[in-house]
Design a protein around this motif. Structure first.
Motif, short mmCIF file in Angstrom:
data_model
loop_
_atom_site.label_atom_id
_atom_site.label_comp_id
_atom_site.label_asym_id
_atom_site.label_seq_id
_atom_site.Cartn_x
_atom_site.Cartn_y
_atom_site.Cartn_z
N GLU A 182 -7.68 14.52 0.19
CA GLU A 182 -6.35 15.09 0.35
C GLU A 182 -5.28 14.01 0.23
N TYR A 183 -5.59 12.84 0.75
CA TYR A 183 -4.63 11.73 0.72
C TYR A 183 -5.30 10.50 0.11
N LEU A 223 -0.39 -1.25 -4.88
CA LEU A 223 0.39 -1.34 -6.10
C LEU A 223 1.47 -2.41 -5.98
N THR A 224 1.85 -2.98 -7.11
CA THR A 224 3.03 -3.83 -7.12
C THR A 224 4.27 -2.92 -7.12
N GLU A 225 5.39 -3.50 -6.82
CA GLU A 225 6.62 -2.69 -6.81
C GLU A 225 6.93 -2.09 -8.18
N VAL A 285 -6.41 -0.33 -10.48
CA VAL A 285 -5.72 -0.34 -9.20
C VAL A 285 -6.76 -0.20 -8.08
N THR A 286 -6.57 -0.94 -6.99
CA THR A 286 -7.49 -0.88 -5.85
C THR A 286 -7.13 0.26 -4.91
N VAL A 287 -8.15 1.01 -4.51
CA VAL A 287 -7.96 2.10 -3.55
C VAL A 287 -8.05 1.53 -2.13
N THR A 339 0.85 -1.19 0.00
CA THR A 339 0.00 0.00 0.00
C THR A 339 0.89 1.24 0.00
N PHE A 340 0.72 2.08 -1.03
CA PHE A 340 1.52 3.29 -1.17
C PHE A 340 0.63 4.52 -1.05
N GLN A 341 1.06 5.47 -0.23
CA GLN A 341 0.38 6.77 -0.23
C GLN A 341 1.00 7.60 -1.35
#
Length: 238
Positions: free
Chosen positions: A196-197, A202-204, A152-154, A112-114
């Motif tokens: 806002e965020y 995501l995959t690498e 892509v999943t949120v 999980t990436f912000q």
């Protein structure tokens, strides 16, 4: 004395005979009940969305066979440890599509990436946790294009005060899970707060691709809600 004794024995024999007949009747009744009903897993009390089910939350209950559907769980082990995708009512048979394991966590190959705020040009305000989104790359002096082929999943969308954005009176995930497009539309329309965020699973390679394009400031992301999100939910329920 003998007459009293014989009367007592006769009464006892009649009582035992009656108990035997009653016991056989109850046994037959139980067998008929088991043939005409199915034992399913239910919730003991109301359970809110996003809660992990424990043994204290669930129990068995027999329901009429004609009311049974193949989506209903029949084993407690199928429910314990799972997350509720939508709220579950008291004594409600649990359907398989209403629960999931770690619903918004990334898959084995994902993290999980912000997404940094300065990487983003725009985010559709209709996006909610659990949605599938499409990512586009927007450059200053070149045509915009889709950056990733797959949806892509949120994982989450939050306001500037770090609060998850949704309509608390009618959660989007509930409407999405039930396939109610009208309620889903109303939920997204009536939810308060600007995004806002945003956190994406995501995959690498996907993250490195996004980072390599956006870190110089010449390209930015346009994050759009995809109608395929609802379609995928409907396919999962089927």
């Amino acid at each position: 004395m003998n007459r009293r004794r014989n009367a007592g024995i006769g009464l006892l024999a009649a009582l035992l005979s009656g108990l035997l007949v009653y016991g056989l009747f109850q046994l037959q009744k139980l067998q008929v009940t088991r043939q005409e009903t199915v034992e399913v897993v239910i919730t003991k009390q109301f359970v809110e969305a996003g809660k992990r089910l424990t043994e204290e939350d669930v129990a068995y209950k027999r329901i009429p066979r004609e009311g049974y559907t193949k989506e209903m769980l029949v084993d407690l082990k199928q429910a314990v440890g799972m997350d509720t995708v939508i709220p579950l009512g008291s004594n409600e048979p649990i359907l398989g599509w209403k629960i999931d394991r770690y619903h918004l966590l990334p898959a084995d190959s994902e993290s999980t990436f912000q997404i940094p705020r300065d990487y983003i040009r725009s985010i559709s305000n209709g996006i909610r946790a659990g949605d599938k989104v499409t990512l586009y790359l927007s450059g200053e002096n070149e045509p915009s294009r889709r950056i990733l082929d797959s949806l892509v999943t949120v994982a989450s969308v939050k306001s500037s005060s770090n609060v998850e954005i949704d309509n608390m009176k009618d959660p989007n995930l509930l409407s999405l899970a039930e396939g109610d497009k009208e309620r889903m539309y109303a939920s997204r329309r009536d939810a308060n707060g600007m995004i806002e965020y945003i956190n994406l699973n995501l995959t690498e390679p996907q993250w490195l691709q996004i980072d390599s394009y956006c870190k110089d400031g010449l390209h930015k992301l346009v994050i759009a809600y995809s109608p395929e999100s609802l379609q995928l939910e409907e396919e999962d329920r089927q």
